[in-house]
Design a protein around this motif. Structure first.
Motif, short mmCIF file in Angstrom:
data_model
loop_
_atom_site.label_atom_id
_atom_site.label_comp_id
_atom_site.label_asym_id
_atom_site.label_seq_id
_atom_site.Cartn_x
_atom_site.Cartn_y
_atom_site.Cartn_z
N SER A 105 0.78 -1.12 -0.19
CA SER A 105 -0.07 -0.02 -0.17
C SER A 105 0.86 1.30 0.00
CB SER A 105 -0.98 0.10 1.12
OG SER A 105 -0.22 0.36 2.41
N GLY A 106 0.43 2.35 -0.33
CA GLY A 106 1.09 3.57 -0.35
C GLY A 106 1.08 3.99 1.19
N PHE A 107 0.42 3.72 2.10
CA PHE A 107 0.61 4.03 3.37
C PHE A 107 1.87 3.52 4.13
CE2 PHE A 107 -0.08 4.57 7.79
CZ PHE A 107 -0.71 5.53 8.07
N ASN A 163 5.08 5.03 2.26
CA ASN A 163 5.60 6.15 3.07
C ASN A 163 6.07 5.94 4.25
OD1 ASN A 163 5.25 8.08 1.10
ND2 ASN A 163 2.87 8.16 1.49
N HIS A 204 -0.67 13.99 3.13
CA HIS A 204 -1.57 12.92 3.53
C HIS A 204 -0.83 12.47 4.81
CE1 HIS A 204 -2.72 8.59 2.88
NE2 HIS A 204 -3.94 9.31 2.29
N SER A 210 -0.37 9.48 5.69
CA SER A 210 0.73 8.50 6.04
C SER A 210 1.99 9.13 5.84
CB SER A 210 0.52 7.42 4.71
OG SER A 210 0.36 8.22 3.44
N GLU A 242 3.51 16.50 -2.36
CA GLU A 242 2.71 15.66 -3.13
C GLU A 242 2.33 16.34 -4.53
OE1 GLU A 242 -0.96 14.62 -1.14
OE2 GLU A 242 0.14 14.32 0.84
N SER A 248 -4.26 15.47 -2.04
CA SER A 248 -5.63 14.69 -1.73
C SER A 248 -6.76 15.10 -1.43
CB SER A 248 -5.26 13.29 -1.22
OG SER A 248 -4.98 13.64 0.08
N ASP A 304 5.08 12.32 -3.42
CA ASP A 304 4.10 11.47 -3.59
C ASP A 304 2.79 11.88 -4.36
OD1 ASP A 304 1.67 9.99 -3.00
OD2 ASP A 304 1.87 9.79 -0.62
N ALA A 335 0.30 10.05 -5.47
CA ALA A 335 -0.81 9.01 -5.49
C ALA A 335 -1.93 9.61 -6.54
CB ALA A 335 -1.33 8.68 -4.32
N HIS A 336 -2.22 10.53 -6.40
CA HIS A 336 -3.43 11.36 -7.49
C HIS A 336 -2.85 11.73 -8.71
CE1 HIS A 336 -6.20 10.73 -4.15
NE2 HIS A 336 -5.16 11.14 -3.36
N THR A 338 1.00 4.98 -6.36
CA THR A 338 0.11 4.03 -5.72
C THR A 338 -0.89 3.38 -6.91
OG1 THR A 338 -1.64 5.49 -5.32
CG2 THR A 338 0.19 5.36 -3.63
N LYS A 372 -5.62 4.10 -6.90
CA LYS A 372 -6.22 5.28 -7.62
C LYS A 372 -6.39 4.95 -9.22
CE LYS A 372 -5.67 7.34 -3.39
NZ LYS A 372 -4.58 7.65 -2.31
N GLY A 410 -1.94 -1.15 -3.99
CA GLY A 410 -0.40 -1.62 -3.88
C GLY A 410 0.05 -0.30 -4.20
C1 PLP Z 1 -4.28 7.19 -0.99
C2 PLP Z 1 -3.18 7.90 -0.75
C3 PLP Z 1 -1.90 7.23 0.07
C4 PLP Z 1 -2.17 5.86 0.66
O1 PLP Z 1 -2.26 5.10 -0.49
P1 PLP Z 1 -2.89 3.56 -0.18
O2 PLP Z 1 -2.41 2.63 -1.20
O3 PLP Z 1 -4.34 3.56 -0.28
O4 PLP Z 1 -2.31 2.96 1.07
C5 PLP Z 1 -0.76 7.94 0.25
N1 PLP Z 1 -0.47 9.02 -0.16
C6 PLP Z 1 -1.52 9.99 -0.74
C7 PLP Z 1 -1.31 11.13 -1.00
C8 PLP Z 1 -2.70 9.30 -1.01
O5 PLP Z 1 -3.60 10.13 -1.67
#
Ligand code: PLP
Length: 383
Positions: A107-109, A112, A133, A135, A174, A178, A203, A205-206, A232, A235, A241
């Motif tokens: 996971s992204g969590f 990080n 975020h 995390s 980021e 988010s 990061d 993720a988005h 990540t 999304k 993952g």
């Molecule tokens: C969603 C998110 C995460 C966590 O990712 P997961 O794979 O859902 O655990 C980490 N950082 C940011 C910026 C996010 O938006």
């Protein structure tokens, strides 16, 4: 008894302040609709920006992967959990994004947590954008390094809180935030990190899959290669993952010292196999990104003349700031009674006094879905 009391008083506090978070068990969902107790709601709360979570080809790849590899990786990557699909995915990602190497996480969590807590110790400092975020914030807080936050996207403030007495400095931001949907000034922050001799972690993720040429993300668009890039797969990729992209050195360090890698069951190989397929779709997904951007523009144009307070976001994340928790819940419930699913986001996820409706737009929304949402928002009166 003491524990019971502690739990009771903590939860009471949450109720009083309208901060209670509820989980809702859904029957099922797709990029447009979420079905709960046989009622169908238009879904404006999902991060499935390109609708890939229900793509038939990717689903079939996942199934094919399960038939070949089985359901589980059955151990950590250092025992027997690392497969050819994991390796191929890591190679493809590093090639795609221009890095020496990549390493996968469940996971992204955890990605990080792993990077921030293992690479930095008490002689180091970690400087994090205030709106990062949870995390990231939690990892920096728990790490042995000195943790400090700079004002959102404010490079003067970042320069001000930078303290040169520390050994290593990590700056964290980021690609797309988010909860606000805006982006960081990546080119400038990269320059500043080099000037200060710091490492930069972004990061994205988005942003990954959405922004930049062929969906390569916010950093590619800004023409920078931060020292560490987190992406990540839950999304835009539609699966789950994460991956950390970095130099070979950093990856080697993580492989030797990250407890999250060494003591955790590897991502199922079938999942890595499915992500490879998703990556193919992301690369050739210009039509999906165009559709998404059209939808975002249409919504922004429609909401522009309302009395709602909007943020400067051009991304799929379009928050409407309400302020008070109670009022935000009121609006969210009103929309729910009109078959629109949009969750109220409240502190501590966002700063106090900025409770909001976090609307997320995706490429599968139809024009009539957006029109309906806009109609209901314009009709809304707080009583
Ligand atoms: C969603 C998110 C995460 C966590 O990712 P997961 O794979 O859902 O655990 C980490 N950082 C940011 C910026 C996010 O938006």
């Amino acid at each position: 008894m003491i524990l019971k009391k502690y739990i009771k008083s903590s939860i009471k506090n949450i109720y009083i302040n309208n901060k209670i978070k509820n989980r809702v068990a859904i029957d099922n969902s797709n990029p447009r609709f979420i079905n709960i107790n046989n009622t169908s709601y238009l879904n404006f709360s999902s991060n499935d920006y390109l609708g890939l979570s229900h793509d038939k080809n990717i689903i079939n790849s996942f199934i094919k992967g399960i038939k070949y590899y089985g359901l589980s990786s059955c151990s950590s990557t250092h025992i027997t959990g690392y497969s050819r699909s994991h390796k191929l995915l890591e190679n493809e990602l590093s090639k795609w994004l221009g890095y020496e190497s990549a390493v996968l996480f469940s996971s992204g969590f955890s990605a990080n947590q792993s990077v921030i807590t293992t690479l930095f110790n008490k002689n180091d400092q970690i400087l994090v954008d205030k709106l990062s975020h949870a995390s990231i914030i939690e990892a920096a807080y728990k790490s042995k390094a000195k943790f400090n936050r700079f004002l959102h996207n404010n490079l003067y403030n970042l320069r001000k809180i930078y303290n040169k007495k520390y050994n290593k400095t990590l700056i964290v931001t980021e690609g797309i935030f988010s909860m606000d949907g805006d982006s960081a000034p990546l080119t400038d922050i990269y320059k500043l990190s080099k000037e200060l001799g710091s490492l930069l972690l972004v990061d994205d993720a988005h942003g990954i899959g959405i922004i930049g040429d062929k969906g390569r993300g916010s950093c590619y668009k800004a023409n920078i290669l931060p020292d560490i890039l987190i992406i990540t797969f839950g999304k835009a990729f539609g699966i789950g993952g994460a991956a950390v992209l970095s130099s070979i050195n950093i990856r080697e360090f993580l492989l030797q010292f990250s407890k999250k890698i060494i003591y955790s069951t590897a991502m199922p190989s079938a999942q890595a196999y499915a992500i490879l397929q998703s990556l193919k779709f992301i690369k050739k997904g210009d039509h999906l990104r165009q559709k998404l951007n059209k939808n975002i523009k249409y919504f922004k144009l429609g909401i522009k003349n309302s009395s709602f307070k909007l943020l400067k976001s051009n991304s799929a994340i379009q928050p409407i700031i309400i302020g008070k928790n109670h009022n935000t819940l009121h609006l969210s419930n009103y929309l729910k009674s009109n078959k629109l699913w949009i969750k109220a986001i409240r502190p501590p996820t966002v700063p106090p006094g900025t409770s909001r409706l976090r609307i997320t737009i995706n490429s599968m929304h139809k024009r009539k879905d957006l029109d309906y949402l806009l109609d209901k928002l314009f009709e809304y009166r707080y009583v």
